[in-house]
Scaffold this active site. Structure first.
Site, mmCIF file in Angstrom:
data_model
loop_
_atom_site.group_PDB
_atom_site.id
_atom_site.type_symbol
_atom_site.label_atom_id
_atom_site.label_comp_id
_atom_site.label_asym_id
_atom_site.label_seq_id
_atom_site.Cartn_x
_atom_site.Cartn_y
_atom_site.Cartn_z
ATOM 1 N N LEU A 124 0.843 -1.199 0.000
ATOM 2 C CA LEU A 124 0.000 0.000 0.000
ATOM 3 C C LEU A 124 0.882 1.254 0.000
ATOM 4 O O LEU A 124 0.769 2.111 -0.884
ATOM 5 C CB LEU A 124 -0.917 -0.014 1.236
ATOM 6 C CG LEU A 124 -1.792 1.217 1.495
ATOM 7 C CD1 LEU A 124 -2.874 1.338 0.415
ATOM 8 C CD2 LEU A 124 -2.467 1.136 2.872
ATOM 9 N N GLU A 361 1.165 0.294 10.316
ATOM 10 C CA GLU A 361 -0.291 0.044 10.299
ATOM 11 C C GLU A 361 -1.064 1.262 10.827
ATOM 12 O O GLU A 361 -2.103 1.133 11.468
ATOM 13 C CB GLU A 361 -0.637 -1.256 11.029
ATOM 14 C CG GLU A 361 0.028 -2.445 10.339
ATOM 15 C CD GLU A 361 -0.661 -3.788 10.498
ATOM 16 O OE1 GLU A 361 -1.834 -3.804 10.894
ATOM 17 O OE2 GLU A 361 -0.012 -4.801 10.197
ATOM 18 N N GLY A 362 -0.528 2.445 10.540
ATOM 19 C CA GLY A 362 -1.160 3.697 10.941
ATOM 20 C C GLY A 362 -0.480 4.298 12.146
ATOM 21 O O GLY A 362 -0.466 3.687 13.215
HETATM 22 N N1 COS Z 1 -13.625 0.335 6.806
HETATM 23 C C1 COS Z 1 -14.244 0.399 5.601
HETATM 24 N N2 COS Z 1 -14.216 1.500 4.799
HETATM 25 C C2 COS Z 1 -13.529 2.563 5.252
HETATM 26 C C3 COS Z 1 -12.859 2.572 6.492
HETATM 27 C C4 COS Z 1 -12.921 1.398 7.279
HETATM 28 N N3 COS Z 1 -12.324 1.317 8.463
HETATM 29 N N4 COS Z 1 -12.259 3.768 6.664
HETATM 30 C C5 COS Z 1 -12.551 4.493 5.576
HETATM 31 N N5 COS Z 1 -13.308 3.761 4.718
HETATM 32 C C6 COS Z 1 -13.854 4.177 3.439
HETATM 33 C C7 COS Z 1 -14.745 5.377 3.622
HETATM 34 O O1 COS Z 1 -16.061 4.959 3.955
HETATM 35 C C8 COS Z 1 -14.695 6.031 2.261
HETATM 36 O O2 COS Z 1 -15.553 5.298 1.375
HETATM 37 P P1 COS Z 1 -16.381 6.052 0.186
HETATM 38 O O3 COS Z 1 -15.313 6.601 -0.744
HETATM 39 O O4 COS Z 1 -17.188 4.952 -0.404
HETATM 40 O O5 COS Z 1 -17.159 7.126 0.866
HETATM 41 C C9 COS Z 1 -13.265 5.783 1.823
HETATM 42 O O6 COS Z 1 -12.815 4.629 2.582
HETATM 43 C C10 COS Z 1 -12.350 6.952 2.068
HETATM 44 O O7 COS Z 1 -12.375 7.246 3.454
HETATM 45 P P2 COS Z 1 -11.838 8.616 4.057
HETATM 46 O O8 COS Z 1 -12.513 9.747 3.349
HETATM 47 O O9 COS Z 1 -11.913 8.561 5.539
HETATM 48 O O10 COS Z 1 -10.291 8.570 3.587
HETATM 49 P P3 COS Z 1 -9.134 9.600 3.874
HETATM 50 O O11 COS Z 1 -8.233 9.520 2.706
HETATM 51 O O12 COS Z 1 -9.636 10.935 4.256
HETATM 52 O O13 COS Z 1 -8.366 9.069 5.188
HETATM 53 C C11 COS Z 1 -7.186 7.539 6.602
HETATM 54 C C12 COS Z 1 -8.308 7.804 5.606
HETATM 55 C C13 COS Z 1 -6.304 8.722 6.947
HETATM 56 C C14 COS Z 1 -7.835 7.020 7.846
HETATM 57 C C15 COS Z 1 -6.369 6.448 5.874
HETATM 58 O O14 COS Z 1 -5.690 7.014 4.779
HETATM 59 C C16 COS Z 1 -5.401 5.713 6.748
HETATM 60 O O15 COS Z 1 -5.775 4.823 7.498
HETATM 61 N N6 COS Z 1 -4.127 6.088 6.634
HETATM 62 C C17 COS Z 1 -3.073 5.344 7.287
HETATM 63 C C18 COS Z 1 -2.631 4.267 6.369
HETATM 64 C C19 COS Z 1 -1.889 3.234 7.086
HETATM 65 O O16 COS Z 1 -2.290 2.705 8.106
HETATM 66 N N7 COS Z 1 -0.745 2.913 6.510
HETATM 67 C C20 COS Z 1 0.053 1.869 7.015
HETATM 68 C C21 COS Z 1 0.444 1.056 5.857
HETATM 69 S S1 COS Z 1 0.244 -0.610 6.085
HETATM 70 S S2 COS Z 1 1.732 -1.153 7.261
#
Ligand code: COS
Length: 383
Positions: A124, A361-362
């Site tokens: 990712l 993982e965030g």
């Molecule tokens: N389960 C299911 N769907 C989810 C969700 C979840 N937990 N969280 C978000 N979504 C969906 C939303 O519903 C939205 O769907 P629609 O487009 O259909 O409306 C879509 O995903 C986008 O969500 P959102 O607008 O919240 O996205 P953002 O880009 O604003 O932010 C964060 C999301 C910041 C929370 C996300 O990018 C994230 O978790 N970042 C960290 C990434 C990470 O953990 N990286 C580690 C790499 S793996 S070691």
């Protein structure tokens, strides 16, 4: 519950003894060699640890979330490199398939992931897309019956050993939305960067994964349809964050046990240092915090098993448990004093290893953002 109480207790007992008798004695060697011995990898396979979370019909143990975190508490009590070896197959590398894969895709890959014959990675993160995962730039261009991938993925855990990658890319066929693809190692156009040099967690490996006109069959899109990849990634992370939280609890408990034993045997001013109230405060703070994290993780895992959406609570667990183990590791160094800073005691190694938990993982800041955003959304929905 997937297992009856007796079988579960046996599994926990086996894992706990394996960790104590086989893994703990190898911690220094794994750190020095930056590698897990092949014989230990085989023992880990034989115990079924690669398939904890993979459903029974695909050859895994099919543990419930509660059962999985209880196993993770035990696995956390040693160097995280061992857990990392099985981490992707149980978590971010397999759960996309389990949640959203087609039956054919599940049959093709899950049995080999469950045995550890095949290692999987979750691709990712990119050089310009870490916390802001949705801004990823890797592209997936449709070309007849194929898809052509271009882009670079960064810090990909287990990539040097992986046979299968779940790759997140922006598809032209879905108005630039993100899709997930199953890409096998050895596919022309897929290359790996050199193994990253890290602050800690020696024995666990990450590297770049580079796609340069990498052609894969269009059927390699995860699940039936394009454009659902980001949701898949988020759901996978909800689960992964709970697993990581449980590992943090295990590591904290290990460090507390080591600190207590050291404090009871180390004498200063004519007494074991455990008799001094300032040392007792360090021990007590660590114990209380680790206990709080354990309770949170179990409660959230049980709620997930009941079918509740635990996105907020899993983020609370990840934030609290990873910060908690950072504080516990810091106190463990302090209790050990000069010895805590020396490599011969292994405490400084845990201190460095633990630092990653607040990042991958965030990050803690992303967990805060997830928690607060969900709170606001729920309040608006209730109004
Ligand atoms: N389960 C299911 N769907 C989810 C969700 C979840 N937990 N969280 C978000 N979504 C969906 C939303 O519903 C939205 O769907 P629609 O487009 O259909 O409306 C879509 O995903 C986008 O969500 P959102 O607008 O919240 O996205 P953002 O880009 O604003 O932010 C964060 C999301 C910041 C929370 C996300 O990018 C994230 O978790 N970042 C960290 C990434 C990470 O953990 N990286 C580690 C790499 S793996 S070691």
């Amino acid at each position: 519950m997937a297992l009856d109480a007796e079988t579960m207790e046996q599994l926990l007992d086996t894992v706990s003894r394996f960790v104590r008798d086989r893994l703990v004695p190898l911690e220094f060697k794994v750190a020095a060699d930056d590698a897990i011995p092949g014989a230990i990898k085989q023992e880990i396979r034989d115990l079924g640890l690669f398939g904890l979370s993979i459903p029974v019909e695909y050859g895994g143990l099919g543990l419930s979330m509660e059962e999985e975190v209880r196993v993770a508490f035990e696995l956390g009590r040693t160097s995280p490199a061992f857990r990392s070896l099985i981490g992707t197959n149980n978590g971010i590398g397999s759960q996309g398939l389990v949640l959203d894969g087609t039956e054919e895709q599940k049959r093709k890959y899950l049995p080999r992931l469950a045995t550890g014959e095949l290692i999987s990675s979750f691709a990712l993160t990119e050089p310009e897309a870490g916390s802001d995962a949705a801004s990823l730039r890797t592209t997936a261009r449709r070309d007849g019956d194929h898809v052509v991938l271009n882009g670079t993925k960064r810090f990909i855990t287990n990539a040097p050993h992986a046979g299968l990658f779940t790759v997140f890319a922006r598809t032209d066929g879905s108005e630039g939305k993100i899709s997930a693809f199953l890409v096998e190692a050895g596919t022309p156009g897929l290359t790996l960067g050199p193994i990253d040099k890290k602050m800690g967690q020696s024995g666990s490996h990450t590297c770049d994964v580079i796609f340069d006109d990498c052609r894969i069959p269009a059927s390699a899109v995860l699940g039936e349809s394009e454009g659902r990849g980001f949701q898949t990634a988020m759901r996978v992370l909800d689960r992964g964050r709970l697993h990581i939280s449980a590992i943090c609890v295990g590591m904290a408990e290990r460090l507390i046990a080591d600190s207590l034993s050291y404090a009871m045997s180390r004498t200063q001013f004519g007494e074991p240092i455990a008799q001094f109230q300032l040392i007792q405060a360090l021990l007590a703070d660590s114990r209380a915090e680790a206990y709080a994290a354990r309770c949170m993780v179990l409660e959230t895992a049980r709620a997930k098993d009941r079918g509740k959406s635990v996105s907020t609570d899993a983020a609370c667990c990840k934030m609290f448990a990873s910060e908690m183990v950072g504080r516990v590791a810091d106190r463990a160094v302090q209790i050990h004093g000069g010895a805590g800073y020396m490599m011969d005691y292994g405490i400084e190694r845990f201190y460095r290893d633990a630092r990653l938990f607040r990042i991958y993982e965030g990050t803690t800041q992303i967990q805060q953002l997830v928690i607060a955003r969900n709170m606001i959304r729920e309040a608006k929905n209730a109004a």
